[in-house]
Design an enzyme around this catalytic site. Sequence first.
Site, PDB file in Angstrom:
ATOM      1  N   SER A   1      22.145 -32.248 -41.476  1.00 40.54           N
ATOM      2  CA  SER A   1      21.032 -31.964 -42.351  1.00 40.54           C
ATOM      3  C   SER A   1      20.391 -33.278 -42.706  1.00 40.54           C
ATOM      4  CB  SER A   1      21.538 -31.287 -43.615  1.00 40.54           C
ATOM      5  OG  SER A   1      20.668 -31.541 -44.680  1.00 40.54           O
TER       6      SER A   1
ATOM      7  N   GLY B   1      17.973 -25.726 -40.884  1.00 39.37           N
ATOM      8  CA  GLY B   1      16.935 -26.657 -40.454  1.00 39.37           C
ATOM      9  C   GLY B   1      17.504 -27.577 -39.391  1.00 39.37           C
TER      10      GLY B   1
ATOM     11  N   ARG C   1      18.926 -41.839  -9.302  1.00 37.88           N
ATOM     12  CA  ARG C   1      18.864 -43.282  -9.508  1.00 37.88           C
ATOM     13  C   ARG C   1      19.888 -43.757 -10.548  1.00 37.88           C
ATOM     14  NH1 ARG C   1      13.036 -45.651  -9.729  1.00 37.88           N
ATOM     15  NH2 ARG C   1      13.350 -45.422  -7.489  1.00 37.88           N
TER      16      ARG C   1
ATOM     17  N   ASP D   1      18.748 -34.006 -45.235  1.00 36.70           N
ATOM     18  CA  ASP D   1      18.640 -34.284 -46.672  1.00 36.70           C
ATOM     19  C   ASP D   1      19.814 -35.100 -47.190  1.00 36.70           C
ATOM     20  OD1 ASP D   1      16.614 -32.488 -46.379  1.00 36.70           O
ATOM     21  OD2 ASP D   1      17.820 -30.789 -47.051  1.00 36.70           O
TER      22      ASP D   1
ATOM     23  N   ASN E   1      30.142 -59.662 -34.130  1.00 31.97           N
ATOM     24  CA  ASN E   1      31.380 -60.320 -33.694  1.00 31.97           C
ATOM     25  C   ASN E   1      32.041 -61.124 -34.815  1.00 31.97           C
ATOM     26  OD1 ASN E   1      29.291 -62.186 -33.841  1.00 31.97           O
ATOM     27  ND2 ASN E   1      30.103 -63.454 -32.195  1.00 31.97           N
TER      28      ASN E   1
ATOM     29  N   ARG F   1      -3.290 -42.491 -49.278  1.00 28.80           N
ATOM     30  CA  ARG F   1      -3.080 -41.558 -48.167  1.00 28.80           C
ATOM     31  C   ARG F   1      -1.770 -40.815 -48.379  1.00 28.80           C
ATOM     32  NH1 ARG F   1      -5.840 -44.825 -44.152  1.00 28.80           N
ATOM     33  NH2 ARG F   1      -7.628 -45.457 -45.393  1.00 28.80           N
TER      34      ARG F   1
HETATM   35  P1  ADP Z   1      20.978 -24.978 -44.103  1.00 33.93           P
HETATM   36  O1  ADP Z   1      22.203 -24.630 -43.348  1.00 33.93           O
HETATM   37  O2  ADP Z   1      20.192 -26.051 -43.404  1.00 33.93           O
HETATM   38  O3  ADP Z   1      21.247 -25.269 -45.537  1.00 33.93           O
HETATM   39  P2  ADP Z   1      19.992 -22.308 -44.782  1.00 33.93           P
HETATM   40  O4  ADP Z   1      20.397 -22.418 -46.202  1.00 33.93           O
HETATM   41  O5  ADP Z   1      18.670 -21.704 -44.471  1.00 33.93           O
HETATM   42  O6  ADP Z   1      19.993 -23.715 -44.025  1.00 33.93           O
HETATM   43  O7  ADP Z   1      21.116 -21.467 -44.023  1.00 33.93           O
HETATM   44  C1  ADP Z   1      21.021 -21.200 -42.645  1.00 33.93           C
HETATM   45  C2  ADP Z   1      21.604 -19.857 -42.328  1.00 33.93           C
HETATM   46  O8  ADP Z   1      22.977 -19.809 -42.742  1.00 33.93           O
HETATM   47  C3  ADP Z   1      20.951 -18.708 -43.054  1.00 33.93           C
HETATM   48  O9  ADP Z   1      19.782 -18.258 -42.411  1.00 33.93           O
HETATM   49  C4  ADP Z   1      22.037 -17.655 -43.044  1.00 33.93           C
HETATM   50  O10 ADP Z   1      22.086 -17.010 -41.791  1.00 33.93           O
HETATM   51  C5  ADP Z   1      23.296 -18.484 -43.191  1.00 33.93           C
HETATM   52  N1  ADP Z   1      23.697 -18.524 -44.622  1.00 33.93           N
HETATM   53  C6  ADP Z   1      23.248 -19.363 -45.572  1.00 33.93           C
HETATM   54  N2  ADP Z   1      23.824 -19.078 -46.776  1.00 33.93           N
HETATM   55  C7  ADP Z   1      24.650 -18.051 -46.558  1.00 33.93           C
HETATM   56  C8  ADP Z   1      25.528 -17.269 -47.389  1.00 33.93           C
HETATM   57  N3  ADP Z   1      25.672 -17.538 -48.698  1.00 33.93           N
HETATM   58  N4  ADP Z   1      26.221 -16.266 -46.824  1.00 33.93           N
HETATM   59  C9  ADP Z   1      26.098 -15.996 -45.507  1.00 33.93           C
HETATM   60  N5  ADP Z   1      25.287 -16.684 -44.687  1.00 33.93           N
HETATM   61  C10 ADP Z   1      24.561 -17.688 -45.173  1.00 33.93           C
END
Ligand code: ADP
Length: 755
Positions: free
Chosen positions: A172, A33, A537, A174, A503, A262
């Site tokens: 990330s 993400g 500029r 999160d 400061n 909302r």
């Molecule tokens: P994030 O890195 O934000 O946690 P994801 O979990 O979707 O997002 O992982 C992003 C990408 O990293 C995946 O689409 C995949 O290509 C790779 N990836 C994630 N987990 C693994 C794993 N256990 N082994 C190999 N590649 C992985």
Amino acid sequence: MAGAAAPKRQDTRKFFENLSGAGKSIAVLTSGGDAQGMNGAVRAVVRMGIYVGAKVYFIHEGYQGMVDGGDNIKEATWESVSSMLQVGGTVIGSARCKEFRNHEGRLKAAHNLVQRGITNLCVIGGDGSLTGANLFREEWSGLLDELLQQGLIDEEASRRNSELHIVGMVGSIDNDFCGTDMTIGTDSAALACGADWVFIPEMPPEDGWEDSMCQKLSENRADKKRLNIIIVAEGAIDSHNKAITPDYIKELVVRCLGFDTRVTILGHVQRGGTPSAFDRILASRMGVEAVLALLEASTNTPACVVSLVGNQAVRLPLMECVQMTQEVQKAMDEKKFEEAVRLRGRSFENNLSTYRLLSHRKADSELPNSSFNVAVLNVGAPAAGMNAAVRSAVRVGITEGHKMFAVSDGFEGFYKGQIKEIKWGDVGGWTGQGGSLLGTKRTLPGKHLDKIAEQIRIHNINALLVIGGFEGYLGLLELSSARDKYSELCVPMVMVPATVSNNIPGSDLSIGSDTALNAITDTCDRIKQSASGTKRRVFIIETMGGYCGYLATVGGLAAGADTVYIYEEPFDIRDLQANVEHLTQKMKTSIQRGLVLRNENCNENFTTDFVYQLYTEEGRGVFDCRKNILGHMQQGGAPSPFDRNFSTKISAKAMQWITRTLKDSFKGGRVFANSEDTACLLGMRRRALVFQPVSQLRDETDFVHRIPKEQWWLKLRPLMKILAKYKTSYDVSDSGQLEHVTRVRPKESNTSATI
Ligand code: ADP
């Protein structure tokens, strides 16, 4: 932060001229993400990589681009990362990639890297991406063997690329990657403080939460609170693992209470927009750290994650971080929520308990009664976050059984007797408000000591919390040194730093400066964009800060400035000339915007007008100039998420110190505190919050220029210069050391606490 064991520091300074990237190739990719600030990290990796003489490649579209190869892997140039600092998300693309999860995919990826001689990889992503990176590194030599056997590469290529170095950077929103205090992008998205109720995966509410929540909301309404905020984090669940969704909450609130409700999904708000100053600086620092870590990597060093603990850069073994994250996930799956919170580290745990404490009012009968009275005041110029700090202090104080008193208009209001009790409900909604609701003045107490002593007596004040800037610090010095004369002043006193200028001696950061940095970078972004078309500029921008160059320097780093003039780093006409020439050369390339920041007091004679005229004259025919003096807008409006959190935390800690110190100094039926360590400043130092007697900070203070004698952020100046294409000397002895993710956390002491 999962406690990191303190490393042994070498005291020899180390300059990175000795570290060369010549002959090395580094590739950078963003994965998973997307998050704010990823671009800042990419920019820093590219520029630092090129600076040390390495070849740097972009891998577009994350692991997918690595598997697909071709045009997805392209050499980066200095100019190719220009103007990307302020862009949200990631400009090199980030995709999820199924293939990389399989051996075949990783084999293709390895082939693509070997073909280009890339053996250094910088992965910016979340825990999934870093787990993948870790696996890739573990498999590397096996992958090379396979490629060799299949005849896809020759012996020579296999030998030359035998070691793959990987550095991870957590991007990330999160904030879920264990081992890091702040992940890139969290700052732009965080905003939990001040909400009425928060649902997060780690803290499923107890059964019957629907009723308690509705009851609390209706109580708040009865208190005339018009707006309630409920935050539902992605993945929130109840104690039976059932999802809690915003729609369910909405339905519940409407059904039980009939409130107009909302739902705003923050997903897009969170990820869109421009990254905050904090995220940009974090990303820039981490990007540079990542390159350093790659240069220093050897066969024996584990793949690492660069991260920031408090204000300190550290490196943590990638494998340990991945393991820890998996343990948290396991604990969550097994519904061991307490365990999950504990594993996520002290910083997270602290935030959670502070949040709980501040948002849930206890019944009076449940509170201890300390019979102590504690006064709170704001001193100096307004700074965003002062109100959040007061709110936190008042509520923590009440929870600890004290009676809280608000003093308006600083020490001036104090001696005039503008003091009255302040209750839990009085500070509702204060977290998000800018300025100082109590009222703040610069007046020092020194000339009014007798009146202040009298007010302390009249209101029977037993302790003092000052939330303020340099005058707050001077004020505390005056009060504590007058304890001999006025026994009323023999009460515990503590100050938390709150000033946009940052400061205050004894603290790396102060409340309000982050908001000010955001205001500055926002304005710089806007000013830069305002220039129409392709006209070249340069903008000359004056910032506040008195003699302190913090805002100019760090604002400059966040906004991507070309040069920043400050008082702390003297400059003469030769420097000015060299800077103009440097900028003129840059502006002859594809770069179209230049940014020069000047701190208001950097030099008496080289004024903003002078600098403007010099650049205008010398840039003639290449660029034109505009100047802008940023005035009080730098104080910012609403406090930034960082300032809300920081002020809430630091002020809660200060109030807990007051409680402890009151207990310690209560003897023979009265409070008597006259030792040095009962008049303290609570500051952030590297990675901890530290209580320091104000009297001991005298030696660290340049009273004439109202700045600390040593300022940590001066170390960021070479970094800023490197990113602006200057050759400079960069001391790397302060760069991150390899530490371990540990489960044994340091105990908090009376004088210091984890952030
Ligand atoms: P994030 O890195 O934000 O946690 P994801 O979990 O979707 O997002 O992982 C992003 C990408 O990293 C995946 O689409 C995949 O290509 C790779 N990836 C994630 N987990 C693994 C794993 N256990 N082994 C190999 N590649 C992985």
